[in-house]
Scaffold this active site. Structure first.
Site, PDB file in Angstrom:
ATOM      1  CG  ASP A 126      -2.030   0.993   1.125  1.00  0.00           C
ATOM      2  OD1 ASP A 126      -2.360   1.398  -0.004  1.00  0.00           O
ATOM      3  OD2 ASP A 126      -2.581   1.369   2.176  1.00  0.00           O
ATOM      4  CE1 TYR A 128      -0.002   9.018   4.220  1.00  0.00           C
ATOM      5  CE2 TYR A 128       2.234   9.863   4.003  1.00  0.00           C
ATOM      6  CZ  TYR A 128       0.986   9.906   4.593  1.00  0.00           C
ATOM      7  OH  TYR A 128       0.748  10.833   5.576  1.00  0.00           O
ATOM      8  CG  HIS A 133      -3.989  10.710   2.363  1.00  0.00           C
ATOM      9  ND1 HIS A 133      -5.060  10.667   3.236  1.00  0.00           N
ATOM     10  CD2 HIS A 133      -3.143   9.721   2.758  1.00  0.00           C
ATOM     11  CE1 HIS A 133      -4.867   9.687   4.117  1.00  0.00           C
ATOM     12  NE2 HIS A 133      -3.719   9.096   3.846  1.00  0.00           N
ATOM     13  CD  GLU A 198      -5.896   5.194   4.550  1.00  0.00           C
ATOM     14  OE1 GLU A 198      -5.245   4.436   3.795  1.00  0.00           O
ATOM     15  OE2 GLU A 198      -5.371   5.886   5.439  1.00  0.00           O
ATOM     16  CD  GLU A 200      -5.336   2.906  -0.391  1.00  0.00           C
ATOM     17  OE1 GLU A 200      -4.557   2.238  -1.107  1.00  0.00           O
ATOM     18  OE2 GLU A 200      -5.161   3.080   0.831  1.00  0.00           O
ATOM     19  CG  ASP A 232      -5.840   0.802   3.860  1.00  0.00           C
ATOM     20  OD1 ASP A 232      -5.922  -0.160   4.652  1.00  0.00           O
ATOM     21  OD2 ASP A 232      -4.904   1.624   3.880  1.00  0.00           O
ATOM     22  NE  ARG A 236      -7.395   6.784   9.638  1.00  0.00           N
ATOM     23  CZ  ARG A 236      -6.746   6.478   8.525  1.00  0.00           C
ATOM     24  NH1 ARG A 236      -5.525   5.986   8.586  1.00  0.00           N
ATOM     25  NH2 ARG A 236      -7.312   6.640   7.346  1.00  0.00           N
ATOM     26  CD  GLN A 239      -2.660   4.319  10.583  1.00  0.00           C
ATOM     27  OE1 GLN A 239      -3.880   4.410  10.505  1.00  0.00           O
ATOM     28  NE2 GLN A 239      -1.858   4.762   9.638  1.00  0.00           N
ATOM     29  CE  LYS A 252      -3.385   2.196   7.196  1.00  0.00           C
ATOM     30  NZ  LYS A 252      -4.274   2.979   6.334  1.00  0.00           N
ATOM     31  CB  THR A 256      -7.627  -4.714   2.280  1.00  0.00           C
ATOM     32  OG1 THR A 256      -6.658  -4.396   3.290  1.00  0.00           O
ATOM     33  CG2 THR A 256      -7.520  -3.714   1.148  1.00  0.00           C
ATOM     34  CD  GLU A 362      -7.246  12.821   3.925  1.00  0.00           C
ATOM     35  OE1 GLU A 362      -7.474  11.639   3.614  1.00  0.00           O
ATOM     36  OE2 GLU A 362      -6.778  13.655   3.125  1.00  0.00           O
TER      37      GLU A 362
HETATM   38 CA    CA Z   1      -3.918   3.188   2.601  1.00  0.00          CA
END
Ligand code: CA
Length: 414
Positions: A126, A128, A133, A198, A200, A232, A236, A239, A252, A256, A362
């Site tokens: 994965d 970034y 972001h 997330e 993606e 994803d 949080r 993490q 994580k 997925t 976000e």
């Molecule tokens: Ca991700």
């Protein structure tokens, strides 16, 4: 533009031009097919009936429960197979169109199939790679004046994820537990209170490289079979405590979600657009030879009190700073061997405006702005039994193709 004899409504995700590949179960049999309108063309049945020309692929690859054997045949074979299927489904071609008996055998209503994982992935990485972001997270959690870490503009940052936990759309995801630290107290083992996702895309490797042999960026697209939507799931609070110093782990790798139909790179070609200007210019091995793709992606939520989904974000892959060719090239630049079936997450796809942010952390700006729902409810993060759905569509002139959807529901922690 060519049309199929199979009725495909305007703006349907799967017109004759798209033909995404997937794996499905129908009447206790697992098979490979392509989606066309509301139907699935059963390639496994076609192969066993000898309906695919012998010289098309040269060996049997569809009597399988994943696309891996077909993907490993390589780019020329993908192209020839796509052309053959497009021609067979063309409204001008009578061979299947007028053969009702054969149509009943190899065309299956999509609503009657159970979609399965399309590929067998042994590797999941994965990235970034969205500057929006990475900037948003840097502003919230590090230094608002210098949100990007010094390496960010020089290489596509990534981490090795957990391939075994990738599931197909429709599979429910259980709220994970883990170590969470609240305030100054010692960490506790508890269920996540910050269950996020997330948005993606996941690009799928078709043909890999030998261990020790990097992939030149000029030929990188030959290695990529296609793409799916990827969600994803991210805890949080777990993490935040665990990620120092080696990066994401249990926050994580509990799940997925990907969409079931793999849209090929051939189908995506008309939607290519230039990516953002890269400053400073990347090192020579990472200098772009390809482009981004104009793919709109929306994320929607439905709580138990809601009867319909409500969109909470709408973004576009075209904003991505590091593109897929740079990610694949960088991944293999040390000789790391990518394999057929590996999935590469693009990283959260955020756009420049708040409504285009691709994750709840976000959208809620680190728990300061609640996400307001039509039901009168508010969310910072996902509650048990909330459902999430992502949809992706590419449009250009009269051409419109879609990825279908990636959807799941959150189950309570055990
Ligand atoms: Ca991700």
């Amino acid at each position: 533009m060519k049309k199929s004899f199979i009725e495909v409504p305007k703006n349907h995700p799967f017109p004759l031009y798209n033909l995404p590949y997937g794996v499905f179960e129908y009447r206790n049999r697992v098979a490979i097919g392509v989606a066309i309108g509301d139907w699935v063309l059963d390639l496994t049945a076609m192969e066993s009936k000898g309906l695919l020309p012998e010289n098309l692929i040269g060996k049997k690859v569809f009597n399988q429960n994943s696309l891996n054997a077909f993907m490993a045949t390589g780019k020329e074979c993908w192209k020839k197979t796509r052309e053959f299927i497009q021609n067979m489904l063309d409204s001008e071609n009578s061979s299947l169109r007028d053969n009702q008996e054969l149509r009943a055998e190899i065309l299956i209503p999509q609503k009657e199939v159970i979609v399965k994982m399309p590929v067998r992935a042994r590797g999941y990485t994965d990235f970034y790679s969205s500057i929006e972001h990475a900037t948003n997270l840097g502003k919230m959690f590090r230094d608002p004046a210098n949100p990007l870490l010094p390496n960010w503009r020089h290489l596509p940052i990534g981490y090795d994820g957990r391939a075994s936990a990738i599931v197909v759309s429709g599979t429910k995801i259980r709220r994970p537990k883990g170590q969470v630290k609240i305030g100054a107290a010692d960490p506790i083992y508890t269920e996540t209170k910050q269950f996020d996702t997330e948005i993606e895309l996941g690009f799928i490797i078709g043909t890999g490289n030998q261990l020790g042999s990097p992939i030149d960026i000029k030929s990188v697209l030959d290695h990529i079979f296609g793409a799916v939507i990827l969600l994803d799931w991210s805890a949080r609070d777990i993490q935040r405590y665990e990620y120092v110093p080696l990066g994401p782990f249990l926050g994580k790798n509990f799940g997925t979600t990907i969409s079931p139909w793999v849209v090929t790179m051939d189908a995506l070609q008309p939607f290519s657009v230039d990516g953002p200007q890269q400053t400073p210019e990347p090192l020579p091995y990472l200098q772009r030879k390809t482009s981004n793709f104009d793919i709109e992606i929306s994320l929607a939520i439905k709580t138990e009190k809601m009867s319909d989904y409500q969109e909470i974000a709408n973004t576009n892959y075209k904003h991505m700073y590091w593109d897929i060719s740079q990610q694949v090239t960088h991944h293999a630049s040390n000789g790391c061997n990518l394999e057929s079936g590996d999935i590469l997450g693009t990283g959260t796809i955020s756009g420049p405006t708040p409504s285009s942010y691709g994750s709840m952390v976000e959208l809620n700006w680190n728990s300061t702005i609640p996400i307001k729902l039509n039901s009168g409810e508010e969310r910072f993060y996902l509650a048990d039994y909330d459902s999430m759905k992502a949809v992706a569509v590419a449009k250009k002139d009269d051409l419109c193709i879609g990825f279908g959807q990636a959807e799941t529901t959150v189950l309570p922690a055990i």
